[in-house]
Design a protein around this motif. Structure first.
Motif, PDB file in Angstrom:
ATOM      1  N   THR A   8       0.837  -1.207   0.000  1.00  0.00           N
ATOM      2  CA  THR A   8       0.000   0.000   0.000  1.00  0.00           C
ATOM      3  C   THR A   8       0.869   1.252   0.000  1.00  0.00           C
ATOM      4  OG1 THR A   8      -1.688  -1.221   1.220  1.00  0.00           O
ATOM      5  CG2 THR A   8      -1.862   1.179   1.214  1.00  0.00           C
ATOM      6  N   THR A   9       1.901   1.259   0.844  1.00  0.00           N
ATOM      7  CA  THR A   9       2.796   2.417   0.910  1.00  0.00           C
ATOM      8  C   THR A   9       3.452   2.687  -0.431  1.00  0.00           C
ATOM      9  OG1 THR A   9       3.251   2.084   3.255  1.00  0.00           O
ATOM     10  CG2 THR A   9       4.902   3.312   1.999  1.00  0.00           C
ATOM     11  N   HIS A  10       3.969   1.643  -1.081  1.00  0.00           N
ATOM     12  CA  HIS A  10       4.674   1.846  -2.348  1.00  0.00           C
ATOM     13  C   HIS A  10       3.736   2.297  -3.463  1.00  0.00           C
ATOM     14  CE1 HIS A  10       8.424   0.638  -0.692  1.00  0.00           C
ATOM     15  NE2 HIS A  10       8.053  -0.608  -0.471  1.00  0.00           N
ATOM     16  N   ILE A  11       2.504   1.850  -3.431  1.00  0.00           N
ATOM     17  CA  ILE A  11       1.539   2.282  -4.455  1.00  0.00           C
ATOM     18  C   ILE A  11       1.126   3.729  -4.208  1.00  0.00           C
ATOM     19  CG2 ILE A  11      -0.818   1.938  -5.311  1.00  0.00           C
ATOM     20  CD1 ILE A  11      -0.304  -1.109  -4.896  1.00  0.00           C
ATOM     21  N   VAL A  12       0.778   4.061  -2.963  1.00  0.00           N
ATOM     22  CA  VAL A  12       0.334   5.421  -2.635  1.00  0.00           C
ATOM     23  C   VAL A  12       1.460   6.433  -2.824  1.00  0.00           C
ATOM     24  CG1 VAL A  12      -0.455   6.898  -0.734  1.00  0.00           C
ATOM     25  CG2 VAL A  12      -1.499   4.667  -1.084  1.00  0.00           C
ATOM     26  N   ALA A  13       2.675   6.068  -2.414  1.00  0.00           N
ATOM     27  CA  ALA A  13       3.810   6.992  -2.504  1.00  0.00           C
ATOM     28  C   ALA A  13       4.430   7.027  -3.897  1.00  0.00           C
ATOM     29  CB  ALA A  13       4.874   6.611  -1.480  1.00  0.00           C
ATOM     30  N   ALA A  14       3.905   6.226  -4.810  1.00  0.00           N
ATOM     31  CA  ALA A  14       4.447   6.146  -6.175  1.00  0.00           C
ATOM     32  C   ALA A  14       5.951   5.904  -6.140  1.00  0.00           C
ATOM     33  CB  ALA A  14       4.102   7.401  -6.974  1.00  0.00           C
ATOM     34  N   SER A  15       6.343   4.877  -5.390  1.00  0.00           N
ATOM     35  CA  SER A  15       7.749   4.516  -5.267  1.00  0.00           C
ATOM     36  C   SER A  15       8.292   4.024  -6.602  1.00  0.00           C
ATOM     37  CB  SER A  15       7.915   3.421  -4.215  1.00  0.00           C
ATOM     38  OG  SER A  15       7.499   3.875  -2.960  1.00  0.00           O
TER      39      SER A  15
END
Length: 133
Positions: free
Chosen positions: A93-100
Motif C-alpha cells: 500500500t505504501t509503495h503504491i500510494v507513494a508512487a515509489s
C-alpha cells in the motif's frame, strides 16, 4: 519415498532464500547510511510519510519473521509468514500510494504473494496448536 525428498528439499531451500532476503532487509533498515538499494532507509521512510525511527520496527519484524520461516515447526513458519503478510500488505500500500520506484512496487506485492503461499502451506489444522508450548 525418495520421490518425496526433493520437493521437500526444494521447499526448504525456498524458505531459506526468502528468509535471507528478509534478513538483508532487516540489516539495511538498521544501516545508518545509503545502502546498495539506494538512499538510507531513514530518508525513504520520511519520504513515505513515516517517522524515520519506524524503520527499526519494520526491520525488527522482518528479522524475527525471517528466523521463524526457517525453524522446523509448521506453527513457527505460519506465524512468521502471517506477520510478514500483514507487514507486506502495508508495504505494498505504501509503495503504491507513494508512487515509489517500479522495483519497490513490484517487489512488495511479489513478496506478499509468496507469504500468502507460505501461510496457506502452513495453515494449522487446529488453531489451538499455535498456542501450545
Amino acid at each position: 519415498m525418495p520421490d518425496r525428498v526433493w520437493p521437500r528439499r526444494l521447499l526448504t531451500a525456498f524458505y531459506w532464500i526468502v528468509a535471507f532476503t528478509f534478513i538483508m532487509g532487516c540489516i539495511t533498515k538498521f544501516w545508518p547510511g545509503p545502502t546498495f538499494f539506494g538512499p538510507a532507509y531513514s530518508v525513504k521512510f520520511a519520504e513515505w510519510g513515516y517517522p524515520s525511527w519506524f524503520r527499526f520496527i519494520v526491520g525488527s519484524i522482518e528479522g524475527v519473521c525471517a528466523v521463524l520461516l526457517v525453524l522446523p515447526r509448521k506453527r513457527f513458519k505460519f506465524i512468521g509468514a502471517a506477520a510478514l503478510m500483514l507487514l507486506l500488505t502495508a508495504a505494498t500500500t505504501t509503495h503504491i500510494v507513494a508512487a515509489s520506484e517500479l522495483q519497490e512496487r513490484i517487489a512488495a506485492p511479489t513478496n506478499l504473494g509468496i507469504m500468502v503461499f507460505f501461510v496457506l502451506l502452513n495453515w494449522p489444522a487446529d488453531w489451538g496448536e499455535l498456542l501450545r508450548p
